[in-house]
Design an enzyme around this catalytic site. Sequence first.
Site, PDB file in Angstrom:
ATOM      1  CB  SER B  53      -0.701   4.037  11.064  1.00 53.99           C
ATOM      2  OG  SER B  53      -1.914   4.608  11.502  1.00 53.99           O
ATOM      3  NE  ARG B 301      -1.393  -3.396   5.692  1.00 55.57           N
ATOM      4  CZ  ARG B 301      -2.389  -4.248   5.377  1.00 55.57           C
ATOM      5  NH1 ARG B 301      -3.099  -4.058   4.287  1.00 55.57           N
ATOM      6  NH2 ARG B 301      -2.645  -5.285   6.156  1.00 55.57           N
ATOM      7  CB  THR B 337      -3.709   2.533  16.730  1.00 56.04           C
ATOM      8  OG1 THR B 337      -3.163   2.822  15.448  1.00 56.04           O
ATOM      9  CG2 THR B 337      -2.649   1.906  17.599  1.00 56.04           C
ATOM     10  CB  CYS B 490      -0.440  -0.810  -8.033  1.00 54.14           C
ATOM     11  SG  CYS B 490       1.091  -1.298  -7.206  1.00 54.14           S
ATOM     12  CB  CYS B 513       4.544  -6.030  -3.837  1.00 55.30           C
ATOM     13  SG  CYS B 513       3.071  -6.225  -2.843  1.00 55.30           S
ATOM     14  CB  CYS B 516      -0.842  -1.347  -0.051  1.00 52.09           C
ATOM     15  SG  CYS B 516      -1.431  -1.438  -1.750  1.00 52.09           S
ATOM     16  CB  CYS B 519      -3.743  -5.677  -6.591  1.00 54.52           C
ATOM     17  SG  CYS B 519      -2.603  -6.534  -5.497  1.00 54.52           S
TER      18      CYS B 519
END
Lengths: 307, 545, 249
Positions: B53, B301, B337, B490, B513, B516, B519
Amino acid sequence: MTALVLLDHEDGRIKQAALSAVTAATQFGDVHVLVTGERSVAETAAKISGVTKVLHAADALYAHEMAEPLAALLVSLAGSYDQILASASAVGKNVLPRAAALLDVQPVPDVVRIVDADTFVRPIYAGNALATVKSSDSKKILTVRSSAFDAAPAEGGSAAIEEVAAVENPNVSEFVAVHLSASERPELDSARVVVSGGRGLLSEEKFRILEPLADTLGAAIGASRAAVDSGFVSNEYQVGQTGKIVAPELYIAFGISGAIQHLAGMKDSRVIVAVNKDPEAPIFQVADYGIVGDLFEIVPELTEKLK
Amino acid sequence: MSEAERESMSFDVVIVGGGPAGLAAAIRLRQLSPQTSVCLIEKGSEIGAHIVSGAVIEPRALSELLPDWKERGAPLNTPVATEDMLFLTETRSFRVPALDKFMPHMANHGNYIVSLGEVCRWLASQAEELGVEIYPGFAASEVLIENNRVVGVATGDMGITRDGKQGPNYQPGMELRATYTLFAEGCRGSLTKQVMQHYDLRKGVDPQTYGLGIKEVWEVPPEKHRPGLVQHSFGWPMDDNTYGGAWLYHFGENLVSYGFVIGLDYSNTWLSPFDEMQRVKQHPAFRKHLEGGRRISYGARALSEGGLQAIPRLTFPGGALTGDSAGFLNVPKIKGTHTAMKSGMLAAEALVDAMSTERVEPASYVQLIKESWLWDELKSVRNIRPAFARFGMKKGAVYSAIDAMLLKGRAPWTLHFRHQDNEELLAASLCEKPAYPKPDGKLTFDRLSSVFLSNTNHEEDQPVHLRVKNQGLWRTVNWDVFHSPESRYCPAGVYEVVNETSEPALHINAQNCVHCKTCDIKDPAQNIDWTVPEGSGGPNYPAGM
Amino acid sequence: MKIVVPIKRVVDYNIKPRVKPDGSGVETTGVKMSMNPFDEIAVEEAVRLKEKGVATEVVVVSVGVQQAQDTLRTAMAMGADRAVLVLSEESPEPLAVAKVLKVIVAKEDPGLVILGKQAIDDDMNATGQMLAGLLGWGQGTFAGNVEVADGKVKVSREIDGGTEDVSLVLPAIVTADLRLNEPRYASLPNIMKAKKKPLETLNVADLGVDTTRRLTIVSVAEPAERKAGIKVETVSELVEKLRNEAKVI
């Protein structure tokens, strides 16, 4: 100051790495060496440039350089020396720490630079960092990386040979047998030369083009993750971040683009050669020698020229 | 297959996911009801390993949860000091004046720049002190449903080989059975997706729309560090129809968080969020902060941008959705958050209530949400993100200023999202290719050297966790029409086209990977299913992320 | 027979180590820590020996900070029976660790001590050998195979270019190399059960050993980046360079 170097040998031949330890030792002052085995080994050692005395432990007890008796012998000799060194080989790493414990010394392994008599540089975190450490022990016990010190010339010296008697054997260990993989390919992680292929090899079948070259060089075969993922070879061949970390004298990369994940596994090789058809491939940024071209032409030609 | 041999354990509450929502729920549960057994599992190798974040966080929910957080050593150490919103052209930047009037939701007074990963690690230590059992490194891979009630989850089997067989180190998964199960997986949770389908939780709400955030952490020379500086940008290089912008925060010890968020409703199939993120760094307004520093971490993310209109039904028999799994992110504020934590806390209250009355569905959760500041907050900004989607960036900005200044978020209408993000892509032939500069290795980088800094790893010998449902569809849809958008969206270089000129095929580097979930969201035919890999796989984000 | 397995908590092998800007060391705060991978192999070997009926109890020991108890719990989840944590500074030197372990060994009286061959942080590769020296025991370092029979342990050691078999009188020291085994996962049920296994905490100061550091870190730096070399046009030129310039063939 006088340093004592434990010279390890194999079948009577003094190992190249041990000669690098001699070079490192000369930075402290006089160099004496300790060898085991036949008298002929001691005679070879006496010729090494820079060696002023050879201690020869002829007793069969030391023939196989077993840690338990050899460390006891080193301890008995240690009194006259300020430094005890060996190459960072299987023998050096086995024997020296044991001797150090008996002498109440913290050894400094894998030294790549001697800054001064107390200060040494050694890699930590698998070579991802270099630590400069200062030892407060009055006696220094070091193993040194052969890649960091040139080998002392095998000729040019004429040291005296002094026979040393065996000391009491701790009698807790026994040599059984040694199995050297002479005919087979060397293990990837300890090979002197690695020939490695990437996705540029195109197929499982075509990947075999590397075999005659590896045989010629006595090299191990490695592969990038792309080659493993594409099924050219099984994953025990993988060199890189998630595969094996290798640091051979010579690493030849064919058809490997050189993503950082691969570089993490081989960037400590002494000499890197890259062959790739893409002149922009990142592998060229770390290669000492590069050829831009078709590996399917270059590999056979190179194999032929090296025979 | 392995159900007969796998072990099982029962808890009052099982929480899936160790982010702010799950941890806040766990803490609140034990505060309200110390005898309640609470088990929290997390697929990352440790708490915080998968947390990415910005992050500027509003401490409101934290202060409600643990009023003495300061004394307890919460890692909120850099208060926001200066704040700029920049409109970028290719070479220049214009500061938006009177930010607090035009964009009051952006005002960050009283907020803190943090590493959310560190905050989560700290929250986990608080939770453990209260008796919550936390097990990182275990991925929940299966929702247990009996008699139409969720009765817990099962962790994935470990040691399954790439071809799906039991390897020498095979360990069956474990059933974690619970009276109530909370899903706190963050955006586009893989189990949340199953639960939503099973209970049809999205019926009657807008499709969720998403963004992708890509982040780098830099260490800069001390003389360049301005702790507390917050800078956001919009405009260049996004066209008017693409929602996106960059952030830059100075925090901690000589650290700078830099990143870029793009709405995943973008239409240009050639667009590469990663490369956009790299090129914004070259803008003088960002470059000057980073030059002379070194990049130390990287991550990405997806986040939910649908807001209030896209929030699904929040409860089902045996549990509830919390945090960004439900979509509680305040998009204009670019903060989730505090809302995630608040939703977790309210879910905890609802569970305690349901436990006392032995109700199957913790239905009071919805009521508690609607009565809370969380709901008011999301309601007041509900039209802003859809306005950008409908009117474009410039007019959207004007709309949002009017909405904020004149209507104060109380517009009598609600703008809606009409399409799912995956439906927005245009065919390759209809789109213009952006010209992305080549990485220089100093300020800008390629994907693989970026992923390297995320410390991502997966056990190699396991089935590919990115499942292409219909292999044939890739060629006809992804390649022929869109020219493999996955190889561009990606941010981790997972998708790669091999044999491009002869027989193009998709190669999946599942190892790379970073979890996130883009895809799973953006694949045009919804043909890629993101499933959990073996537990503890994925990134290992260090402190600072 | 009891087996003692000393283990170390180190920066996780997936984490790329980052040198601190002030050169005082490698960043470890907020970094994921795990059991040293070679120690996992050592624990696995001990647990397998117990499963085979050779060993009766596996005791894991760590010398380090309080958080090392998490590492000990992981070892117990893999199958170790109990744990001893000796509280000390972070990452003490092999000589100090060997001295501490000597005290623990005297107390526990094991038939075998199995260690990882080296820790992946300081890469010392010394603790096993030093403990063997202090105890006067035989040492089977860099073990690729271990067989216990008739009061002896036969160790196949990984040496340069092959393997070497040695036979050691018990009690003895073994250090684990990569190929010894593939360690099992600590399963979730076993992690839960490991929480209830006994963990004893001692203080290094109470053991009466001198743990003064002998090595001080002057500085830690990142290694110099490799520089691009040259491109050659022909294979002959390459062979010539490798022979005469690089001298590697």
